[in-house]
Every structure is written in C-alpha cells, then in structure tokens.
Design a protein around this motif. Structure first.
Motif, PDB file in Angstrom:
ATOM      1  N   LEU A 144       0.850  -1.189   0.000  1.00  0.00           N
ATOM      2  CA  LEU A 144       0.000   0.000   0.000  1.00  0.00           C
ATOM      3  C   LEU A 144       0.887   1.241   0.000  1.00  0.00           C
ATOM      4  O   LEU A 144       1.589   1.521   0.969  1.00  0.00           O
ATOM      5  CB  LEU A 144      -0.918   0.001   1.227  1.00  0.00           C
ATOM      6  N   ALA A 145       0.846   1.973  -1.097  1.00  0.00           N
ATOM      7  CA  ALA A 145       1.695   3.152  -1.282  1.00  0.00           C
ATOM      8  C   ALA A 145       0.880   4.429  -1.113  1.00  0.00           C
ATOM      9  O   ALA A 145      -0.343   4.417  -1.266  1.00  0.00           O
ATOM     10  CB  ALA A 145       2.340   3.118  -2.672  1.00  0.00           C
ATOM     11  N   PRO A 146       1.536   5.560  -0.836  1.00  0.00           N
ATOM     12  CA  PRO A 146       0.821   6.838  -0.737  1.00  0.00           C
ATOM     13  C   PRO A 146       0.470   7.373  -2.119  1.00  0.00           C
ATOM     14  O   PRO A 146       0.932   6.862  -3.142  1.00  0.00           O
ATOM     15  CB  PRO A 146       1.840   7.738  -0.036  1.00  0.00           C
ATOM     16  N   TYR A 147      -0.341   8.429  -2.135  1.00  0.00           N
ATOM     17  CA  TYR A 147      -0.675   9.098  -3.391  1.00  0.00           C
ATOM     18  C   TYR A 147       0.518   9.931  -3.855  1.00  0.00           C
ATOM     19  O   TYR A 147       1.085  10.707  -3.074  1.00  0.00           O
ATOM     20  CB  TYR A 147      -1.888  10.013  -3.203  1.00  0.00           C
ATOM     21  N   ARG A 148       0.873   9.773  -5.102  1.00  0.00           N
ATOM     22  CA  ARG A 148       1.943  10.593  -5.661  1.00  0.00           C
ATOM     23  C   ARG A 148       1.386  11.968  -6.038  1.00  0.00           C
ATOM     24  O   ARG A 148       0.217  12.114  -6.350  1.00  0.00           O
ATOM     25  CB  ARG A 148       2.545   9.915  -6.890  1.00  0.00           C
ATOM     26  N   GLY A 149       2.278  12.966  -6.011  1.00  0.00           N
ATOM     27  CA  GLY A 149       1.861  14.315  -6.360  1.00  0.00           C
ATOM     28  C   GLY A 149       1.140  15.020  -5.230  1.00  0.00           C
ATOM     29  O   GLY A 149       0.627  16.129  -5.404  1.00  0.00           O
ATOM     30  N   THR A 150       1.084  14.401  -4.048  1.00  0.00           N
ATOM     31  CA  THR A 150       0.458  14.978  -2.851  1.00  0.00           C
ATOM     32  C   THR A 150       1.491  14.959  -1.740  1.00  0.00           C
ATOM     33  O   THR A 150       2.234  13.986  -1.605  1.00  0.00           O
ATOM     34  CB  THR A 150      -0.778  14.156  -2.434  1.00  0.00           C
TER      35      THR A 150
END
Length: 299
Positions: A144-150
């Motif tokens: 589970l990865a974080p949102y990119r660009g945020t």
C-alpha cells in the motif's frame, strides 16, 4: 546466591499453582499489550480499527561493507558508497519480520524486492494482507503506497492540516510507515558494526547483519522485563527520532515496478482514504462543538 536460589525454589514449590496462574496472567497481559500496539498502529494508518490486514511496513537501507577491489564497482551505490542493499520488513512494534541483506549497493530496489518475493525463503504476503511502502513503490497487491503528487513527508505537514482525503491518507500513511525508518535507525544505532565497514569477508558481513536483526528482535521482546534494556531503548529511540527529524527530505526517483499497480488495489486505497476522511471530518466537527460548549460554560 545459593541461599537465594533455595528460598526461591521453596517458595515456588509451596505456591506452585498460584505462580502458574500469575504466569498465565502475565502472558495474557503481554499479548494484550501487543494487541494494543497493533491497534494503535492501525489507527495511525486509517483512523479506525478496520484495517486489520496491515502487516507493517517495508523499505530498504544501505549498510557499509568491505569488498575486494575488483568487486567494488558493483557494490557502489548512487551516493558513491560501498554498501549492501538490505531489504527489511517490520511489524508495528518494530520487530523485523523479514530481512534480505547481501545484494550489491548498485542493485535497484526493484531487483532486491523481486528476489525477496521469488526465492525459497521469500517474503510471504498472504492474500488481502499488505505492507506500507513509500512512493517509490507501485500501489499494487501486497503493498500500500501513498498518493503521488500529494505532500507526504512529515516535515511538509508542520502547521498544516489535510484538506482532502488524499492529504489525510498520506499524512497518516507517513506516520505509520515511519516505523520501518525507526527500526533501521535503532538497529544501526545499537550495533556500531553496521555503521562502518568491517574487515570480514562479505558472506560473514551478511551473516552479521542477520544476527544483529535477530538480537534486535530479542531486545524488543525482552526489554519489558529488563529496566536497563527499556531505558536504553528509550534513549536510542529519542536519538533516532531526532536524527529522522533533521534528515533532509529525499525523493525516491526510482520506481519499484516488481509489483504492478492494479485497478482493484487503486480502488481499495481510494475507499480506505475516503472512509478515513469522512471519519476525520466527523471528528473535527465534534471537536469544534466541544470547544464551543466549553467556551459557553466559561463565566
């Protein structure tokens, strides 16, 4: 010493059943403490206890090694240091679940992870379970990865509040995934042999890394029974947290494509983040109402 041992043995024999019951209670208390730690970790990830499928966090770190001159180019990482690229996965209480040292410092995280998932003694991730990973990994099954660009790193949130579900998810994800950074920090802070290259051959150095991880887990388990170990652990954690707070933000430009993103996993993350944000907004409203009531009651 012999007298003390005899007295303890006599007391044990006289009150055996009571001591057995107390022992069972102690084990139950330990299990309850471990469960509480897991719950606290899951709350940090999602804001509610529903995310029981989170196993912990995983990441890589580099450990300096001594290598023959002919092999040094393969072990030179992107910062120019001679290291081995170590993959680690840890539980919410900072115990290492899986460690894979030995890969050359120049090896990509994708390559190391691919080996970890395919070798005989591999990193096992049951269906519907997952580890938290940084933005360099694809958001795919098991990771589970974080949102990119945020914005993501904790430093970026100083004095700021999340404005949407993606920001809230990234903030809580960053707080929870930090457990692997702390685990690596404590490991290296406690065992100085992992901070400098030793004179042993590479096979022995790899075994030393594994041995230090085993000892790390043993101390994490036994520290509650030893005040000295517990005091040392708090001291080391304080130093590690200070260093992590001072560390400059590093953007992982490498994309780990060993695990492919899927629509199902993306939808799962969105549902998790949106549910979390709804719960967060409800909590904020309740907090405002509570503050208003307190102000109204002030004479």
């Amino acid at each position: 010493m012999d007298l003390c041992r005899k007295r303890a043995r006599d007391e044990y024999e006289e009150d055996g059943e009571e001591r057995e019951a107390e022992g069972e209670e102690t084990e139950a208390e330990k299990e309850e403490d471990s469960l509480d730690q897991m719950k606290a970790f899951l709350v940090a990830v999602t804001g509610f206890i529903a995310a029981i499928n989170c196993l912990g966090a995983t990441d890589g770190t580099h450990v300096s090694v001594t290598i023959r001159a002919a092999e040094r180019p393969r072990y030179r990482n992107r910062k120019g240091d001679i290291t081995t690229n170590v993959l680690g996965a840890c539980s919410p209480d900072m115990r290492f679940i899986y460690v894979l040292p030995g890969w050359e410092g120049s090896a990509s995280d994708s390559r190391v992870l691919r080996d970890a998932l395919s070798r005989n003694h591999r990193l096992v991730i049951p269906n519907d379970k997952y580890y938290l990973v940084d933005a360099g990994y694809a958001n795919g099954p098991g990771f589970l990865a974080p949102y990119r660009g945020t914005r993501y790193h904790l430093k970026e949130w100083s004095g700021n509040c999340p404005q949407n579900y993606k920001e809230l998810f990234n903030l809580r994800h960053s707080k929870a995934r930090n457990v692997i950074e702390r685990a690596f920090g404590v490991l290296k802070k406690r065992w100085s042999i992992l901070r400098i290259a030793s004179f042993f051959d590479i096979r022995t150095q790899v075994r030393i890394i594994n041995a230090c991880c085993v000892l790390h887990n043993f101390i994490r388990i036994e520290k509650h029974n030893d005040p000295l170990l517990e005091a040392e652990e708090f001291h080391i954690l304080d130093l590690v947290d200070r260093e992590l707070a001072m560390r400059p933000i590093e953007i992982n430009e490498e994309e780990v494509r060993t695990v492919e993103a899927t629509n199902e996993w993306t939808a799962f993350r969105d549902r998790l983040a949106m549910d979390m944000f709804v719960d967060y907004r409800r909590y904020r409203v309740q907090q405002v109402h509570q503050e208003q009531r307190e102000v109204a009651n002030v004479p």
